[in-house]
Design an enzyme around this catalytic site. Sequence first.
Site, mmCIF file in Angstrom:
data_model
loop_
_atom_site.group_PDB
_atom_site.id
_atom_site.type_symbol
_atom_site.label_atom_id
_atom_site.label_comp_id
_atom_site.label_asym_id
_atom_site.label_seq_id
_atom_site.Cartn_x
_atom_site.Cartn_y
_atom_site.Cartn_z
ATOM 1 N N ASP A 447 0.842 -1.192 0.000
ATOM 2 C CA ASP A 447 0.000 0.000 0.000
ATOM 3 C C ASP A 447 0.882 1.250 0.000
ATOM 4 O O ASP A 447 2.090 1.192 0.240
ATOM 5 C CB ASP A 447 -0.893 -0.018 1.242
ATOM 6 C CG ASP A 447 -2.081 0.943 1.122
ATOM 7 O OD1 ASP A 447 -2.318 1.465 0.017
ATOM 8 O OD2 ASP A 447 -2.760 1.163 2.135
ATOM 9 N N GLU A 450 2.559 4.963 -4.248
ATOM 10 C CA GLU A 450 2.578 5.896 -5.392
ATOM 11 C C GLU A 450 3.924 6.629 -5.555
ATOM 12 O O GLU A 450 4.205 6.986 -6.713
ATOM 13 C CB GLU A 450 1.444 6.924 -5.242
ATOM 14 C CG GLU A 450 0.056 6.331 -5.374
ATOM 15 C CD GLU A 450 -0.355 5.530 -4.138
ATOM 16 O OE1 GLU A 450 -1.110 4.552 -4.283
ATOM 17 O OE2 GLU A 450 0.096 5.875 -3.030
ATOM 18 N N ASP A 587 -9.441 3.070 -2.505
ATOM 19 C CA ASP A 587 -10.352 3.492 -1.433
ATOM 20 C C ASP A 587 -11.666 4.027 -2.000
ATOM 21 O O ASP A 587 -11.939 5.231 -1.980
ATOM 22 C CB ASP A 587 -9.668 4.555 -0.574
ATOM 23 C CG ASP A 587 -8.420 4.021 0.106
ATOM 24 O OD1 ASP A 587 -8.234 2.794 0.128
ATOM 25 O OD2 ASP A 587 -7.626 4.831 0.602
#
Length: 917
Positions: A447, A450, A587
């Site tokens: 997670d 980015e 999300d």
Amino acid sequence: MMQLFLLLFTIVGFYPCIIYSQPQYDEDATFYMTVSNNSLQEKRTNYDVSALAPGYNVVGESINTKSGFEIPLSIRSGSRDSFGKTIKELVVQVDYETEDRLHVKISDKDQKQVPVPDSPLGLTRPKPDGPHDNPNYRFSYSNEPFSFQVIRVSDDVVLFDTTDYPLVFEDQYLELTTKVPEDANIYGFGETPLQSFRRNNKRNITTVFARDAACPFNENIYGAHPMATEIRDGKAHGMLLLTAHGLDIFNVQGRITFKTIGGVFEFYFFIPKDNKPNSVVHAFTELVGKPMMISHWFLGFQHCRWGYNDIMDVEEVVQKYRKHGIPLEVNWVDIDYMDTFRDFTFDPIHFPEERMKKMSDSLHENKQRMVLMVDAGKAYSSDYGPFIRGEELDVFMKNPDGSYFVGEVWPGYTVFPDWFHPNASLYWDYEIASFMSRLELDGLWIDMDEPSSFCLGSCGSGKMDVLPPSFEPWTLPQKQQDLMHAYEEKALNELAKTLNPKETRNLLYPKYVINNKGGNLSEKTAAMISYHYGDIPHYDLHNIYGHAECSTTRNAMLKYKPNERPFIISRSTFSGSGHYAGHWAGDNWSYWEYLRASIIELFNIQMFGISYSGSDICGFNGNTTEELCTRWMQLGAFYPFARNHNVKNTISQEPYQWESTAEASRKALNVRYTLLPYLYTLFEESHRLGTGVWRPLVFEYPEVHSYLINDEQILIGTDILLTPVVTENAISVRGQFPTGHTWYDWYTYKPISSSSSSNDNDPTEEWITLDAPLTHIPVHIRGGAILPLKDPKMVVQDTYATPYTLLIALDDKRIAEGRLYIDDGHSVEQPRISDILFKMDEDQQILRVDGTFDYPQAEKLETIKIIGSHASWTRAIYDDGEELELDTISKNGKGDVIILENANIDLTNGPFTIKFQ
């Protein structure tokens, strides 16, 4: 004064409580997320082309290369330096790589621009031995000014055409435009949540820049996929712009314009001979890498939540799934398990390591699995092992002054592994193996890759072992956020003054501002002036950071267990990430719009070569409802990657919370688990060919005009059609059923036949209304299919231990065929597999079973069901002459179900036939 302010908040601290802004509708009926940042760059989006740009001329003769030729270009006279420094001399490299793949690369002659690395961390380029002799395409170009066309040979249709549009090539701004039909059918370009699979071709912009954002519609989010498929007059082709730089892609009536902020123009075109959309995906994944092969257990249902108080909460969830008879294969734990949110640690009070190990052991005893999260950032702490070891190997990203780039994520101030450093693998191999071995973990969830950072710039520089003002700074009063942000921005601008004087680009504030909805490029991510190994700014590699982590993590897991297929789910992805990992859509929100949008998102992700993908079932953010969660569980039960997941401080949404949801979940998952051999065979096909597991109707039937906009039905492979309810308060749903096939109801075997228009130039399919009460999802079987099935149990291993059933669904010609792939279900290397083909012909009264039968532990074929038959058979004769009795059961008055039970046929011996009499 500012130092006193920061010290005050460090001492006082704030209770970590995430607050998400609720989406609102704007005038275009799309969602947007409110942003608590007052310094976002704002600009008026410019949909126009650079009409005054001079373009380039061909200078001199083309030069033959090993697989094509090169064309030298030189700038024409005229206006220059629109958003950067004009690069005067270019080289166009044309490679006829394969029958269906053309490579066109426009780059600077001096090779100072940064392309996507030619490595597994970017994309390993093919090295053709020579140009393909008879490709499906033709490349042509004009000299003054330079433009080019890509033409399909079979019908001379121009597929990509830059004629009459300028080529702009500057150090921080590149622009190229192609003509398309005014009503073009474009699919792809992302990653961005959409409300229609077919892209708006009138006035639309897609920004490709990896960004941590909670799935706002029509905005850039986690992944970077500048790939698309176009379907023109029933024929498909595709394109990929391979770049790690931020870019805008404009779909404007009659054209597509690409505007990037760096790098080169490196295009790949995919023109398959059969003109099928699935063949475009096959050709695309032939380049970027075929999707990873899954293990059996990957197909089981999975559950996670952020916000469980302690391990007892998690254990209770596992028990309640079992109590309510809902299958649960994989139990996940979010960042709650960590000690102060540090990777590879355990909260000693709420999730102590010994209890976590006990839970892992218990899950394994019950044939279940365990997956934990790993974030990208590592705590900037002198007593934290992963930081100490990374520092020794010098593997963290740097600032231009040589210090560590220190952002902020969940544990506070954090450093970020530089996956492009030669020591990164050595570092990560140890961290992954040592962590997974402690609990015998089955997989990892990557997670925040980015990468995500909660502050602007290197806000933690010089603050080792110091706590930030807040672990969740967006929860602070707006005025305090503004003050902190101003301080961080000033510090970042000062840091930029330490850049090497040879770096003449404006990395922080490029003159061309892409439509990044996060604002300035460095907002909520690594600063564009942070550096990777080889003195490469993050500006040049941003979009592949998560992809590089996927590659490095897969290699680390393979070193830990060399013959076990790695389970990795990543949030940030790039072209080719599906070769290393799966992907969840991030999300999302507990709204009906997101239930429907999940279908579109998965169609795109599958097209991007990530077959193992899914969306958070029942929604991540916000509070779901009983009806919404029930409908979402029905659909999500068929996601390739099926997981229920939601955020803290919202209501519980485990499927047993409502009886209707529990009942719908049991019914839908019963179908999924029954289909496991079919699904596993599909994933093997995806791994081998690259095609998606989930497919829109138009990808199988591109000639049907009405399918161009049908994005609410799902084909699983070619043989299962889902028609889910995605609107509130509905008890019926409309669907289309491709003609040329009979479609059978999964539950009743009742046939549906569809009719089409008589207009051959514009074929359409009628819509049929289906009953869909709350706990029911319509599922149909294509006539002409043979499905290998199992008897569903609570876990995948027990399901796979049951004998096989063949469901033969005859088509109008009374024939059917299917395939079954068998291996051990988890090993990388498979010395012996079975690949079995089934063909049924009612007129010949025979089922032929051919292929390879080498897997030694294949379960027996116990039952054969034939639907859609008009025969009156009473017995079946196996190859060896053994006679088997048949039962005939009338199901609907329109054809009987013929059943052969207790067949006990050995699938390790073949080929064989079964004759019906």
